[in-house]
Scaffold this motif. Sequence first.
Motif, PDB file in Angstrom:
ATOM      1  N   THR A   1       0.839  -1.209   0.000  1.00 23.08           N
ATOM      2  CA  THR A   1       0.000   0.000   0.000  1.00 23.08           C
ATOM      3  C   THR A   1       0.870   1.252   0.000  1.00 23.08           C
ATOM      4  O   THR A   1       0.631   2.189  -0.779  1.00 23.08           O
ATOM      5  N   ALA A   2       1.887   1.262   0.852  1.00 25.76           N
ATOM      6  CA  ALA A   2       2.781   2.425   0.929  1.00 25.76           C
ATOM      7  C   ALA A   2       3.505   2.640  -0.401  1.00 25.76           C
ATOM      8  O   ALA A   2       3.581   3.768  -0.907  1.00 25.76           O
ATOM      9  N   ILE A   3       4.021   1.557  -0.974  1.00 20.87           N
ATOM     10  CA  ILE A   3       4.752   1.662  -2.250  1.00 20.87           C
ATOM     11  C   ILE A   3       3.838   2.179  -3.354  1.00 20.87           C
ATOM     12  O   ILE A   3       4.197   3.098  -4.113  1.00 20.87           O
ATOM     13  N   LYS A   4       2.645   1.596  -3.473  1.00 23.16           N
ATOM     14  CA  LYS A   4       1.742   1.968  -4.563  1.00 23.16           C
ATOM     15  C   LYS A   4       1.239   3.400  -4.430  1.00 23.16           C
ATOM     16  O   LYS A   4       1.132   4.122  -5.438  1.00 23.16           O
ATOM     17  N   MET A   5       0.923   3.819  -3.212  1.00 23.42           N
ATOM     18  CA  MET A   5       0.413   5.174  -3.037  1.00 23.42           C
ATOM     19  C   MET A   5       1.489   6.209  -3.321  1.00 23.42           C
ATOM     20  O   MET A   5       1.227   7.223  -3.993  1.00 23.42           O
ATOM     21  N   VAL A   6       2.709   5.964  -2.841  1.00 22.69           N
ATOM     22  CA  VAL A   6       3.811   6.909  -3.088  1.00 22.69           C
ATOM     23  C   VAL A   6       4.127   6.988  -4.571  1.00 22.69           C
ATOM     24  O   VAL A   6       4.204   8.071  -5.155  1.00 22.69           O
TER      25      VAL A   6
END
Length: 298
Positions: A27-32
């Motif tokens: 989630t963190a990777i995709k949102m950033v």
Amino acid sequence: MEQIKYDNLKMGEKGAIISIIAYICLTAIKMVIGYMSNSEALKADGLNNATDIIASIAVLIGLRLAQRPADKDHTYGHWKAETVASLVASFIMMAVGLQVLYEAITSVFQGKSESPGIIAAWTGIFCAAVMYLVYRYNKRLALKIKSQAVMAAAKDNISDAWVSIGTVIGIIGSQFGLPWLDPLTAVAVGFLICKTAWDIFREATHHLTDGFDEELIKEYRNTIANVDGVEAVKDLRARNYGNNAVVDVVILVRSDLDLQKAHDISTNVEDELLREHDVYTVHVHVEPDEAPNKALQL
């Protein structure tokens, strides 16, 4: 056997924890990357994984609550806790799915002239590979401990891998002069989130309203009918307590049998269902079969 069931629930927690860790990272990777590369599809996929965090936490809570032993208020135990948790997770997932759909459809109608960066596509490929590995682990674990909750988590994992692949297709397509394909893919992701939420909701409500697999009922009936001494199966019902099947059956035996022999037959019925189908609890009621006597009178 009951202790084995509790041990399996404990092992199932590992699958839920691994899913939670994977979803938090992805989630963190995709949102950033989604915001950096201006990819609506990747951001939608990231929100999808955010709902999966909640769903996995719900599964983890449900597995832990289900391990509580029976008490005065729950004489059958707390096995249905994981099913209730799945139901709550489906509501959360549906709410987020509708939000993703709203934002994606708005983006489509507003038009988009800028294509997302290619790094978004590479991110999607990496995330799809990670989710496939998590899926393989959870599927093996679910088969080992015979857990419907962990198997549901595994199915969610593989669906997320496919969502990421679809996201990659949309991003790559936008690189070829089709920038609208990226938000359009986000719409598809929103529909997939809603479909997954609906599937979880339907299965959870099916279990909570004592729905049961008709094919399993037929298998149980055939197993019971083949037990020596059983003349017929008069009635057969089954329901789920979490991952455990509870069976209530009425069998007919010869009316001239003594009480001990009839009891032995009912015990054999219980043993066969436990051995052949791993049924958690069996309640057998024995009734006399009057048909042989009637045949003799004729």
